[in-house]
Design a protein around this motif. Sequence first.
Motif, PDB file in Angstrom:
ATOM      1  N   GLU A 194       6.324  13.711  -2.417  1.00 29.12           N
ATOM      2  CA  GLU A 194       7.482  13.342  -3.250  1.00 29.12           C
ATOM      3  C   GLU A 194       8.618  12.816  -2.380  1.00 29.12           C
ATOM      4  O   GLU A 194       9.288  11.835  -2.736  1.00 29.12           O
ATOM      5  N   ASP A 195       8.818  13.449  -1.238  1.00 28.77           N
ATOM      6  CA  ASP A 195       9.859  12.981  -0.320  1.00 28.77           C
ATOM      7  C   ASP A 195       9.518  11.587   0.219  1.00 28.77           C
ATOM      8  O   ASP A 195      10.406  10.742   0.404  1.00 28.77           O
ATOM      9  N   ALA A 196       8.229  11.353   0.480  1.00 25.96           N
ATOM     10  CA  ALA A 196       7.804  10.086   1.077  1.00 25.96           C
ATOM     11  C   ALA A 196       7.764   8.939   0.069  1.00 25.96           C
ATOM     12  O   ALA A 196       8.092   7.792   0.408  1.00 25.96           O
ATOM     13  N   LEU A 197       7.364   9.238  -1.162  1.00 24.63           N
ATOM     14  CA  LEU A 197       7.113   8.191  -2.151  1.00 24.63           C
ATOM     15  C   LEU A 197       8.106   8.162  -3.298  1.00 24.63           C
ATOM     16  O   LEU A 197       8.179   7.152  -4.017  1.00 24.63           O
ATOM     17  N   GLY A 198       8.832   9.256  -3.483  1.00 23.12           N
ATOM     18  CA  GLY A 198       9.618   9.425  -4.694  1.00 23.12           C
ATOM     19  C   GLY A 198       8.805  10.229  -5.692  1.00 23.12           C
ATOM     20  O   GLY A 198       7.569  10.124  -5.741  1.00 23.12           O
ATOM     21  N   ALA A 199       9.475  11.020  -6.515  1.00 25.02           N
ATOM     22  CA  ALA A 199       8.778  11.956  -7.400  1.00 25.02           C
ATOM     23  C   ALA A 199       7.879  11.243  -8.407  1.00 25.02           C
ATOM     24  O   ALA A 199       6.751  11.681  -8.671  1.00 25.02           O
ATOM     25  N   ASP A 200       8.336  10.129  -8.977  1.00 27.51           N
ATOM     26  CA  ASP A 200       7.552   9.456 -10.016  1.00 27.51           C
ATOM     27  C   ASP A 200       6.258   8.887  -9.460  1.00 27.51           C
ATOM     28  O   ASP A 200       5.173   9.130 -10.015  1.00 27.51           O
ATOM     29  N   LEU A 201       6.332   8.141  -8.363  1.00 24.10           N
ATOM     30  CA  LEU A 201       5.130   7.549  -7.785  1.00 24.10           C
ATOM     31  C   LEU A 201       4.189   8.624  -7.257  1.00 24.10           C
ATOM     32  O   LEU A 201       2.970   8.537  -7.451  1.00 24.10           O
ATOM     33  N   ALA A 202       4.722   9.641  -6.617  1.00 25.41           N
ATOM     34  CA  ALA A 202       3.879  10.725  -6.104  1.00 25.41           C
ATOM     35  C   ALA A 202       3.108  11.393  -7.237  1.00 25.41           C
ATOM     36  O   ALA A 202       1.911  11.698  -7.095  1.00 25.41           O
ATOM     37  N   MET A 224       0.816  -1.211   0.000  1.00 25.71           N
ATOM     38  CA  MET A 224       0.000   0.000   0.000  1.00 25.71           C
ATOM     39  C   MET A 224       0.855   1.268   0.000  1.00 25.71           C
ATOM     40  O   MET A 224       1.871   1.357   0.689  1.00 25.71           O
ATOM     41  N   VAL A 225       0.421   2.240  -0.782  1.00 26.62           N
ATOM     42  CA  VAL A 225       1.064   3.552  -0.828  1.00 26.62           C
ATOM     43  C   VAL A 225       0.770   4.266   0.484  1.00 26.62           C
ATOM     44  O   VAL A 225      -0.390   4.339   0.917  1.00 26.62           O
ATOM     45  N   LYS A 226       1.778   4.805   1.117  1.00 31.19           N
ATOM     46  CA  LYS A 226       1.638   5.360   2.466  1.00 31.19           C
ATOM     47  C   LYS A 226       1.164   6.814   2.474  1.00 31.19           C
ATOM     48  O   LYS A 226       1.631   7.638   3.254  1.00 31.19           O
ATOM     49  N   VAL A 227       0.219   7.098   1.599  1.00 37.45           N
ATOM     50  CA  VAL A 227      -0.376   8.435   1.523  1.00 37.45           C
ATOM     51  C   VAL A 227      -1.854   8.277   1.189  1.00 37.45           C
ATOM     52  O   VAL A 227      -2.218   7.433   0.359  1.00 37.45           O
ATOM     53  N   TYR A 268      -5.372  18.888  -5.336  1.00 41.05           N
ATOM     54  CA  TYR A 268      -4.885  17.648  -4.720  1.00 41.05           C
ATOM     55  C   TYR A 268      -4.328  17.987  -3.355  1.00 41.05           C
ATOM     56  O   TYR A 268      -3.376  18.759  -3.227  1.00 41.05           O
ATOM     57  N   THR A 269      -4.934  17.410  -2.306  1.00 41.63           N
ATOM     58  CA  THR A 269      -4.573  17.763  -0.922  1.00 41.63           C
ATOM     59  C   THR A 269      -4.343  16.496  -0.106  1.00 41.63           C
ATOM     60  O   THR A 269      -5.161  16.148   0.749  1.00 41.63           O
ATOM     61  N   PRO A 270      -3.256  15.801  -0.326  1.00 43.84           N
ATOM     62  CA  PRO A 270      -3.025  14.505   0.323  1.00 43.84           C
ATOM     63  C   PRO A 270      -2.830  14.621   1.822  1.00 43.84           C
ATOM     64  O   PRO A 270      -2.550  15.698   2.355  1.00 43.84           O
ATOM     65  N   THR A 271      -2.980  13.489   2.499  1.00 41.15           N
ATOM     66  CA  THR A 271      -2.729  13.429   3.940  1.00 41.15           C
ATOM     67  C   THR A 271      -1.871  12.200   4.235  1.00 41.15           C
ATOM     68  O   THR A 271      -1.743  11.286   3.411  1.00 41.15           O
ATOM     69  N   SER A 272      -1.324  12.191   5.430  1.00 42.51           N
ATOM     70  CA  SER A 272      -0.643  11.000   5.910  1.00 42.51           C
ATOM     71  C   SER A 272      -1.667   9.889   6.111  1.00 42.51           C
ATOM     72  O   SER A 272      -2.871  10.150   6.226  1.00 42.51           O
ATOM     73  N   LYS A 273      -1.201   8.650   6.157  1.00 46.09           N
ATOM     74  CA  LYS A 273      -2.084   7.505   6.347  1.00 46.09           C
ATOM     75  C   LYS A 273      -1.927   7.017   7.776  1.00 46.09           C
ATOM     76  O   LYS A 273      -0.972   6.320   8.107  1.00 46.09           O
ATOM     77  N   ALA A 274      -2.859   7.423   8.636  1.00 41.47           N
ATOM     78  CA  ALA A 274      -2.729   7.168  10.067  1.00 41.47           C
ATOM     79  C   ALA A 274      -3.265   5.799  10.442  1.00 41.47           C
ATOM     80  O   ALA A 274      -4.152   5.240   9.789  1.00 41.47           O
TER      81      ALA A 274
END
Length: 278
Positions: free
Chosen positions: A152-160, A86-89, A131-137
Amino acid sequence: MELVHQGKVRDVYADGGDLILVASDRVSVYDVVLPTPIPGKGALLTALSLWWFEQLADIVPNHIVSAEDVPAEFAGRAVRVKRLDMVKVEAVVRGYLTGSGLAEYEKRGSVCGIDLPAGLVDGSKLPEPIYTPTSKADVGDHDLPMTFAETEDALGADLATRVRDITMSVYRRGSEIALEKGIIIADTKLEFGIDAEGTLRLADEVLTSDSSRFWDAAAWKPGQTQPSFDKQFVRDWAKSTGWKPDDAEAPEIPQAIVDATLARYIEAYELLTGRSWS
């Protein structure tokens, strides 16, 4: 089967190479699970998600393996799905300003680092969806807003970027379909995962009364509380009791609120799909 994860609403079981995703009748508000279930809600969410997955199949693949090959005790509210990383966002998109987005806008004039025009009010339509993402708590914790740079920092630029772009495409398609049925999708949140072959897939639920704000298009008027077909009704009731999300105990939901909430979920399902719920 082995219970491998229990979320706010869904339970996940391992079954061979697949997972069984079971939608319970639990309801959460402000990231807190309330003690009273909404009977039938899990089946409604499952049916509506399956309908939406079909409408969106040309935009993004999903995680569904089968809606029938599930244990009998979960029939109607469970699906067999692919195992995903799972993507952590939480991928959130807003076409209208309300809720936590409105609160942030009133403080800063922006949402998740995106500047918005002055003078917007509760229910205002935004110039363009944002687009207003949040952390996945985890259960019991609160999702926190993120800027796109933080994703981008959390997922990498391409996946984000792929998650953002697909989320926007899903929202635009969903909004067009819903508006034809008399429903405004004010905002929604999506979840994604990556399968064993590296394919990004839409997961969990999609465009339901739990994950979205559904407003009555005919009654929409900025500057007021919008008539809705979603769990905002439960959020408003919980807030009216004086309860706060950090309180030790969440309130029991009165039967009248349970019945009215279920009626809204059923109405949304029937309006969107054109099918009768019985």
